[in-house]
Design a protein around this motif. Sequence first.
Motif, PDB file in Angstrom:
ATOM      1  N   ARG A  86     -37.015 -36.161 -43.132  1.00  0.00           N
ATOM      2  CA  ARG A  86     -38.291 -35.525 -42.754  1.00  0.00           C
ATOM      3  C   ARG A  86     -38.051 -34.308 -41.865  1.00  0.00           C
ATOM      4  N   PHE A  87     -37.132 -34.435 -40.926  1.00  0.00           N
ATOM      5  CA  PHE A  87     -36.817 -33.301 -40.056  1.00  0.00           C
ATOM      6  C   PHE A  87     -36.221 -32.157 -40.868  1.00  0.00           C
ATOM      7  N   ALA A  88     -35.307 -32.466 -41.790  1.00  0.00           N
ATOM      8  CA  ALA A  88     -34.671 -31.430 -42.605  1.00  0.00           C
ATOM      9  C   ALA A  88     -35.704 -30.694 -43.446  1.00  0.00           C
ATOM     10  N   ARG A  89     -36.646 -31.419 -44.044  1.00  0.00           N
ATOM     11  CA  ARG A  89     -37.683 -30.781 -44.861  1.00  0.00           C
ATOM     12  C   ARG A  89     -38.578 -29.877 -44.009  1.00  0.00           C
ATOM     13  N   MET A  90     -38.966 -30.363 -42.829  1.00  0.00           N
ATOM     14  CA  MET A  90     -39.810 -29.561 -41.947  1.00  0.00           C
ATOM     15  C   MET A  90     -39.048 -28.318 -41.474  1.00  0.00           C
ATOM     16  N   GLU A  91     -37.796 -28.507 -41.079  1.00  0.00           N
ATOM     17  CA  GLU A  91     -36.975 -27.397 -40.614  1.00  0.00           C
ATOM     18  C   GLU A  91     -36.771 -26.361 -41.714  1.00  0.00           C
ATOM     19  N   LEU A  92     -36.541 -26.823 -42.937  1.00  0.00           N
ATOM     20  CA  LEU A  92     -36.347 -25.915 -44.058  1.00  0.00           C
ATOM     21  C   LEU A  92     -37.599 -25.082 -44.320  1.00  0.00           C
ATOM     22  N   GLN A  93     -38.760 -25.708 -44.283  1.00  0.00           N
ATOM     23  CA  GLN A  93     -40.014 -24.976 -44.502  1.00  0.00           C
ATOM     24  C   GLN A  93     -40.250 -23.943 -43.408  1.00  0.00           C
ATOM     25  N   LEU A  94     -40.041 -24.337 -42.156  1.00  0.00           N
ATOM     26  CA  LEU A  94     -40.254 -23.403 -41.043  1.00  0.00           C
ATOM     27  C   LEU A  94     -39.255 -22.253 -41.071  1.00  0.00           C
ATOM     28  N   ALA A  95     -37.999 -22.563 -41.340  1.00  0.00           N
ATOM     29  CA  ALA A  95     -36.980 -21.512 -41.396  1.00  0.00           C
ATOM     30  C   ALA A  95     -37.262 -20.552 -42.538  1.00  0.00           C
ATOM     31  N   LEU A  96     -37.608 -21.090 -43.701  1.00  0.00           N
ATOM     32  CA  LEU A  96     -37.897 -20.254 -44.860  1.00  0.00           C
ATOM     33  C   LEU A  96     -39.105 -19.352 -44.592  1.00  0.00           C
ATOM     34  N   ALA A  97     -40.170 -19.891 -44.033  1.00  0.00           N
ATOM     35  CA  ALA A  97     -41.361 -19.089 -43.728  1.00  0.00           C
ATOM     36  C   ALA A  97     -41.033 -17.988 -42.723  1.00  0.00           C
ATOM     37  N   THR A  98     -40.234 -18.304 -41.724  1.00  0.00           N
ATOM     38  CA  THR A  98     -39.862 -17.313 -40.704  1.00  0.00           C
ATOM     39  C   THR A  98     -38.987 -16.216 -41.300  1.00  0.00           C
ATOM     40  N   ILE A  99     -37.996 -16.607 -42.066  1.00  0.00           N
ATOM     41  CA  ILE A  99     -37.079 -15.629 -42.671  1.00  0.00           C
ATOM     42  C   ILE A  99     -37.822 -14.723 -43.641  1.00  0.00           C
ATOM     43  N   LEU A 100     -38.671 -15.300 -44.490  1.00  0.00           N
ATOM     44  CA  LEU A 100     -39.372 -14.502 -45.498  1.00  0.00           C
ATOM     45  C   LEU A 100     -40.363 -13.511 -44.895  1.00  0.00           C
ATOM     46  N   GLN A 101     -40.803 -13.743 -43.674  1.00  0.00           N
ATOM     47  CA  GLN A 101     -41.676 -12.783 -42.995  1.00  0.00           C
ATOM     48  C   GLN A 101     -40.905 -11.541 -42.562  1.00  0.00           C
ATOM     49  N   ARG A 102     -39.610 -11.683 -42.374  1.00  0.00           N
ATOM     50  CA  ARG A 102     -38.820 -10.607 -41.787  1.00  0.00           C
ATOM     51  C   ARG A 102     -37.815  -9.951 -42.719  1.00  0.00           C
ATOM     52  N   ILE A 103     -37.446 -10.626 -43.785  1.00  0.00           N
ATOM     53  CA  ILE A 103     -36.365 -10.130 -44.636  1.00  0.00           C
ATOM     54  C   ILE A 103     -36.788 -10.166 -46.098  1.00  0.00           C
ATOM     55  N   ARG A 104     -36.401  -9.132 -46.835  1.00  0.00           N
ATOM     56  CA  ARG A 104     -36.598  -9.108 -48.279  1.00  0.00           C
ATOM     57  C   ARG A 104     -35.234  -9.289 -48.926  1.00  0.00           C
ATOM     58  N   PHE A 105     -35.149 -10.226 -49.864  1.00  0.00           N
ATOM     59  CA  PHE A 105     -33.883 -10.528 -50.531  1.00  0.00           C
ATOM     60  C   PHE A 105     -33.849  -9.893 -51.906  1.00  0.00           C
ATOM     61  N   GLU A 106     -32.668  -9.522 -52.323  1.00  0.00           N
ATOM     62  CA  GLU A 106     -32.452  -9.006 -53.669  1.00  0.00           C
ATOM     63  C   GLU A 106     -31.244  -9.737 -54.250  1.00  0.00           C
ATOM     64  N   ARG A 107     -31.417 -10.320 -55.409  1.00  0.00           N
ATOM     65  CA  ARG A 107     -30.324 -11.043 -56.043  1.00  0.00           C
ATOM     66  C   ARG A 107     -29.298 -10.045 -56.562  1.00  0.00           C
ATOM     67  N   VAL A 108     -28.033 -10.314 -56.281  1.00  0.00           N
ATOM     68  CA  VAL A 108     -26.971  -9.438 -56.779  1.00  0.00           C
ATOM     69  C   VAL A 108     -25.973 -10.201 -57.644  1.00  0.00           C
TER      70      VAL A 108
END
Length: 133
Positions: A86-108
């Motif tokens: 449960r902690f891992a799932r919550m942490e993953l969602q929060l980290a992903l939401a935070t990262i996606l607000q600040r960084i744009r990814f491009e697959r290479v």
Amino acid sequence: MDEALRLYPPAYAIYREPVTETTLGGYAVPADATVMLPAYQIHHDERWWDAPDEFRPERWLGSSDDRPEYAYFPFGGGPRHCIGMRFARMELQLALATILQRIRFERVTETLEPDAKVTLDPGTVLVRTETRE
């Protein structure tokens, strides 16, 4: 998140030992045996997953009633599932939401070559990032 964990489960194999002799799928398993539950292989099994090697997050939008309960178990299952699930799932969602607000990814790169270590290592990952302002 579920699709990424299906494709690359950190615990790619789980091991259990039956406390008494038992039968699994018609096979006798002695009490002192070690049974491997290969999450990575099961998560990529065509019997349970359409196009199992493709990243398709939309597969989680519908019902999965046609799959057995343990066709997906990135954190194990039953009374011995990962205590941190449960902690891992919550942490993953929060980290992903935070990262996606600040960084744009491009697959290479088109593929990953995971390496089975203590946990599943994604291998060399090539990603370009651009910080959002």
